[in-house]
Design a protein around this motif. Sequence first.
Motif, PDB file in Angstrom:
ATOM      1  N   ILE A 106      37.508  37.552  41.875  1.00  0.00           N
ATOM      2  CA  ILE A 106      38.558  37.130  42.827  1.00  0.00           C
ATOM      3  C   ILE A 106      38.360  37.864  44.159  1.00  0.00           C
ATOM      4  CG2 ILE A 106      41.045  37.074  43.284  1.00  0.00           C
ATOM      5  CD1 ILE A 106      41.459  37.080  40.187  1.00  0.00           C
ATOM      6  N   ARG A 107      38.121  39.177  44.081  1.00  0.00           N
ATOM      7  CA  ARG A 107      37.923  39.976  45.302  1.00  0.00           C
ATOM      8  C   ARG A 107      36.718  39.467  46.098  1.00  0.00           C
ATOM      9  NH1 ARG A 107      37.241  41.684  49.376  1.00  0.00           N
ATOM     10  NH2 ARG A 107      37.585  43.746  50.311  1.00  0.00           N
ATOM     11  N   ASN A 108      35.693  39.047  45.352  1.00  0.00           N
ATOM     12  CA  ASN A 108      34.431  38.635  45.959  1.00  0.00           C
ATOM     13  C   ASN A 108      34.542  37.358  46.815  1.00  0.00           C
ATOM     14  OD1 ASN A 108      31.576  39.271  46.074  1.00  0.00           O
ATOM     15  ND2 ASN A 108      31.227  37.383  44.918  1.00  0.00           N
ATOM     16  N   VAL A 109      35.585  36.545  46.607  1.00  0.00           N
ATOM     17  CA  VAL A 109      35.717  35.306  47.386  1.00  0.00           C
ATOM     18  C   VAL A 109      36.688  35.472  48.557  1.00  0.00           C
ATOM     19  CG1 VAL A 109      35.231  33.936  45.313  1.00  0.00           C
ATOM     20  CG2 VAL A 109      37.601  34.225  46.059  1.00  0.00           C
ATOM     21  N   LEU A 110      37.215  36.686  48.736  1.00  0.00           N
ATOM     22  CA  LEU A 110      38.266  36.899  49.748  1.00  0.00           C
ATOM     23  C   LEU A 110      37.889  36.379  51.138  1.00  0.00           C
ATOM     24  CD1 LEU A 110      41.104  38.119  50.286  1.00  0.00           C
ATOM     25  CD2 LEU A 110      39.963  40.273  50.850  1.00  0.00           C
ATOM     26  N   ASP A 111      36.642  36.593  51.542  1.00  0.00           N
ATOM     27  CA  ASP A 111      36.216  36.148  52.875  1.00  0.00           C
ATOM     28  C   ASP A 111      36.325  34.634  53.063  1.00  0.00           C
ATOM     29  OD1 ASP A 111      35.728  38.712  53.548  1.00  0.00           O
ATOM     30  OD2 ASP A 111      33.528  38.584  53.406  1.00  0.00           O
ATOM     31  N   GLU A 112      36.306  33.901  51.957  1.00  0.00           N
ATOM     32  CA  GLU A 112      36.390  32.431  52.034  1.00  0.00           C
ATOM     33  C   GLU A 112      37.836  31.946  52.125  1.00  0.00           C
ATOM     34  OE1 GLU A 112      34.096  29.836  51.963  1.00  0.00           O
ATOM     35  OE2 GLU A 112      32.648  31.422  52.440  1.00  0.00           O
ATOM     36  N   LEU A 113      38.783  32.863  51.942  1.00  0.00           N
ATOM     37  CA  LEU A 113      40.188  32.459  51.864  1.00  0.00           C
ATOM     38  C   LEU A 113      40.892  32.666  53.202  1.00  0.00           C
ATOM     39  CD1 LEU A 113      40.976  34.153  48.419  1.00  0.00           C
ATOM     40  CD2 LEU A 113      40.448  31.744  48.830  1.00  0.00           C
ATOM     41  N   THR A 114      41.699  31.667  53.590  1.00  0.00           N
ATOM     42  CA  THR A 114      42.432  31.789  54.848  1.00  0.00           C
ATOM     43  C   THR A 114      43.939  31.661  54.641  1.00  0.00           C
ATOM     44  OG1 THR A 114      42.109  29.433  55.185  1.00  0.00           O
ATOM     45  CG2 THR A 114      40.544  30.892  56.273  1.00  0.00           C
ATOM     46  N   ALA A 115      44.362  31.049  53.525  1.00  0.00           N
ATOM     47  CA  ALA A 115      45.797  30.833  53.283  1.00  0.00           C
ATOM     48  C   ALA A 115      46.469  32.139  52.881  1.00  0.00           C
ATOM     49  CB  ALA A 115      45.980  29.781  52.190  1.00  0.00           C
ATOM     50  N   SER A 116      47.800  32.166  52.941  1.00  0.00           N
ATOM     51  CA  SER A 116      48.490  33.393  52.538  1.00  0.00           C
ATOM     52  C   SER A 116      48.885  33.377  51.064  1.00  0.00           C
ATOM     53  CB  SER A 116      49.706  33.646  53.426  1.00  0.00           C
ATOM     54  OG  SER A 116      50.455  32.470  53.560  1.00  0.00           O
ATOM     55  N   THR A 117      48.814  32.192  50.439  1.00  0.00           N
ATOM     56  CA  THR A 117      49.110  32.090  49.006  1.00  0.00           C
ATOM     57  C   THR A 117      47.875  31.544  48.291  1.00  0.00           C
ATOM     58  OG1 THR A 117      51.406  31.628  49.543  1.00  0.00           O
ATOM     59  CG2 THR A 117      50.689  31.085  47.306  1.00  0.00           C
ATOM     60  N   ILE A 118      47.454  32.254  47.243  1.00  0.00           N
ATOM     61  CA  ILE A 118      46.213  31.891  46.552  1.00  0.00           C
ATOM     62  C   ILE A 118      46.503  31.642  45.079  1.00  0.00           C
ATOM     63  CG2 ILE A 118      43.833  32.584  46.081  1.00  0.00           C
ATOM     64  CD1 ILE A 118      44.528  32.525  49.117  1.00  0.00           C
ATOM     65  N   MET A 119      46.142  30.455  44.610  1.00  0.00           N
ATOM     66  CA  MET A 119      46.272  30.159  43.174  1.00  0.00           C
ATOM     67  C   MET A 119      44.929  30.376  42.518  1.00  0.00           C
ATOM     68  SD  MET A 119      48.606  26.892  42.209  1.00  0.00           S
ATOM     69  CE  MET A 119      49.588  27.379  40.800  1.00  0.00           C
ATOM     70  N   VAL A 120      44.901  31.221  41.492  1.00  0.00           N
ATOM     71  CA  VAL A 120      43.647  31.540  40.810  1.00  0.00           C
ATOM     72  C   VAL A 120      43.676  30.929  39.411  1.00  0.00           C
ATOM     73  CG1 VAL A 120      42.214  33.414  39.924  1.00  0.00           C
ATOM     74  CG2 VAL A 120      43.431  33.708  42.088  1.00  0.00           C
ATOM     75  N   PHE A 121      42.552  30.337  39.012  1.00  0.00           N
ATOM     76  CA  PHE A 121      42.485  29.672  37.709  1.00  0.00           C
ATOM     77  C   PHE A 121      41.301  30.174  36.899  1.00  0.00           C
ATOM     78  CE2 PHE A 121      44.522  26.777  40.626  1.00  0.00           C
ATOM     79  CZ  PHE A 121      45.515  26.175  39.885  1.00  0.00           C
ATOM     80  N   ASN A 122      41.511  30.434  35.617  1.00  0.00           N
ATOM     81  CA  ASN A 122      40.388  30.552  34.705  1.00  0.00           C
ATOM     82  C   ASN A 122      39.775  29.155  34.587  1.00  0.00           C
ATOM     83  OD1 ASN A 122      40.900  33.227  34.263  1.00  0.00           O
ATOM     84  ND2 ASN A 122      41.780  32.965  32.224  1.00  0.00           N
ATOM     85  N   GLY A 123      38.458  29.083  34.571  1.00  0.00           N
ATOM     86  CA  GLY A 123      37.798  27.781  34.647  1.00  0.00           C
ATOM     87  C   GLY A 123      37.673  27.039  33.332  1.00  0.00           C
ATOM     88  N   ASP A 124      38.320  27.511  32.286  1.00  0.00           N
ATOM     89  CA  ASP A 124      38.139  26.874  30.970  1.00  0.00           C
ATOM     90  C   ASP A 124      39.462  26.460  30.343  1.00  0.00           C
ATOM     91  OD1 ASP A 124      39.111  29.424  30.508  1.00  0.00           O
ATOM     92  OD2 ASP A 124      37.796  29.814  28.796  1.00  0.00           O
ATOM     93  N   VAL A 125      40.480  26.249  31.166  1.00  0.00           N
ATOM     94  CA  VAL A 125      41.795  25.914  30.621  1.00  0.00           C
ATOM     95  C   VAL A 125      42.137  24.446  30.880  1.00  0.00           C
ATOM     96  CG1 VAL A 125      44.275  26.340  30.798  1.00  0.00           C
ATOM     97  CG2 VAL A 125      42.689  28.267  30.702  1.00  0.00           C
ATOM     98  N   LEU A 126      42.528  23.770  29.798  1.00  0.00           N
ATOM     99  CA  LEU A 126      42.968  22.384  29.875  1.00  0.00           C
ATOM    100  C   LEU A 126      44.489  22.420  29.802  1.00  0.00           C
ATOM    101  CD1 LEU A 126      42.186  19.356  29.699  1.00  0.00           C
ATOM    102  CD2 LEU A 126      42.089  19.637  27.217  1.00  0.00           C
ATOM    103  N   GLY A 127      45.148  21.842  30.810  1.00  0.00           N
ATOM    104  CA  GLY A 127      46.602  21.977  30.804  1.00  0.00           C
ATOM    105  C   GLY A 127      47.305  20.822  31.472  1.00  0.00           C
ATOM    106  N   GLY A 128      48.607  20.755  31.222  1.00  0.00           N
ATOM    107  CA  GLY A 128      49.390  19.672  31.786  1.00  0.00           C
ATOM    108  C   GLY A 128      50.538  20.144  32.659  1.00  0.00           C
ATOM    109  N   THR A 129      50.579  21.440  32.925  1.00  0.00           N
ATOM    110  CA  THR A 129      51.688  21.985  33.708  1.00  0.00           C
ATOM    111  C   THR A 129      51.655  21.489  35.153  1.00  0.00           C
ATOM    112  OG1 THR A 129      51.645  23.946  32.353  1.00  0.00           O
ATOM    113  CG2 THR A 129      52.709  24.165  34.487  1.00  0.00           C
ATOM    114  N   ASP A 130      52.824  21.229  35.692  1.00  0.00           N
ATOM    115  CA  ASP A 130      52.949  20.870  37.101  1.00  0.00           C
ATOM    116  C   ASP A 130      52.788  22.148  37.920  1.00  0.00           C
ATOM    117  OD1 ASP A 130      53.689  20.215  39.642  1.00  0.00           O
ATOM    118  OD2 ASP A 130      55.590  19.257  39.076  1.00  0.00           O
ATOM    119  N   LEU A 131      51.644  22.257  38.581  1.00  0.00           N
ATOM    120  CA  LEU A 131      51.311  23.504  39.272  1.00  0.00           C
ATOM    121  C   LEU A 131      52.283  23.812  40.408  1.00  0.00           C
ATOM    122  CD1 LEU A 131      47.440  22.990  39.408  1.00  0.00           C
ATOM    123  CD2 LEU A 131      48.760  24.303  37.733  1.00  0.00           C
ATOM    124  N   THR A 132      52.877  22.772  40.981  1.00  0.00           N
ATOM    125  CA  THR A 132      53.796  23.028  42.110  1.00  0.00           C
ATOM    126  C   THR A 132      55.040  23.798  41.643  1.00  0.00           C
ATOM    127  OG1 THR A 132      54.889  20.901  41.832  1.00  0.00           O
ATOM    128  CG2 THR A 132      53.064  20.971  43.376  1.00  0.00           C
TER     129      THR A 132
END
Length: 370
Positions: A106-132
């Motif tokens: 997560i720290r390693n991608v910081l330079d690519e981020l410009t927004a003030s709110t960051i949603m981070v995801f594990n890349g192996d989760v299948l889900g149906g939750t409304d992220l908003t």
Amino acid sequence: MTSTTPSSAEPRDLIADTEAVVLVGGKGTRLRPLTISAPKPMLPTAGLPFLTHLLSRIRAAGIRRVVLGTSFKAEVFEEHFGDGSDLDLELTYVVETEPLGTGGGIRNVLDELTASTIMVFNGDVLGGTDLTRILDLHHAKSADLTMHLVRVSDPRAFGCVPTDDDGRVLEFLEKTQDPPTDQINAGCYVFRRDLIAQIPEGVPVSVERETFPQLLAEGKRVFGFVDSAYWRDMGTPEDFVRGSADLVRGIAPSPALHGHAGESLVHEGAGIGAGAVLVGGTVVGRGAEIGAGARLDGAVVFDGARIEAGATVERSIIGFGARIGHRALIRDGVIGDGADIGARCELLRGARVWPGVVIPDGGIRYSTDM
Ligand code: GDD
Ligand code: MG
């Protein structure tokens, strides 16, 4: 464009100021031998690389900018997804030459981020939750960090996360043998961007074992969003098979599947022999061949594989171009790419066959009648 002057931030503005990070750098060891040739998030599930389902869900929530934190087989992701425009996303990639763990990633991608709110995801989760809804809670609580939590029957394989009556996180206990609650980390977090800047740079860090306990010790406002929507970590063969079948049957939602639901999903160029039975959310990949009278129940058959006449495949994954011989039985197994399983073989209970391995006719049996 019409202009409005909201007194406080509108949901749309909040989403516009939100970017996503997806962690896809793990080695996927529990899914070997399939993850020898492909990283876990790229394994086909209901005919699409698994990550497509997650990325489509992120896009459906209104987020457009996504950074993939890659390491193991890093190049495969960009080769497939490119700039993300096919999914209406702006995708960028950051590679860890040595894996930095979940926090380091997560720290390693910081330079690519410009927004003030960051949603981070594990890349192996299948889900149906409304992220908003997770984002809404994060903002309503003025939280520093908000975690998506779910309840599972056996919390020991996950991060156990007890909360108080107000939803405030009390502790984060990664893979404890003695979990105080069945509430676990679902692998999706909302971070205030400045918190990410505090993670040490360039060194391996586990967000679960280091960052979260540290933030809690500092008294940061960490909240949990708990819900009961569909959720599954796809990291083991059993879960991969179940998740894939749930996608096919419409039990697990995916914006990428456009509402397909049925007992089986057969891709173009596949051939199905007379009397073959395909049930339980079976998927047959492109160009695969299913022989006459074969029975597939909850089978995941990758592209170009061949299941010969009279064979049975239950709750198993058959790798790219593998062959399952006449009247063989595969139950709860993983057959590597290009493996060749002879006629009448029986492979049961978690058997894993490595890529290219040849087992002669009748070469492995659990019973004596042929
Ligand atoms: N970039 C990067 N670098 N990604 C990584 C690294 C790394 O060094 N190590 C792991 N990842 C990615 C994996 O690719 C995966 O998508 C995600 O991080 C989580 O890793 P897993 O190996 O799948 O972890 P887990 O399933 O044992 O546990 C995690 O997920 C559970 C929920 O599914 C933890 O976050 C648990 O707390 C959580 O309950
Ligand atoms: Mg996992």
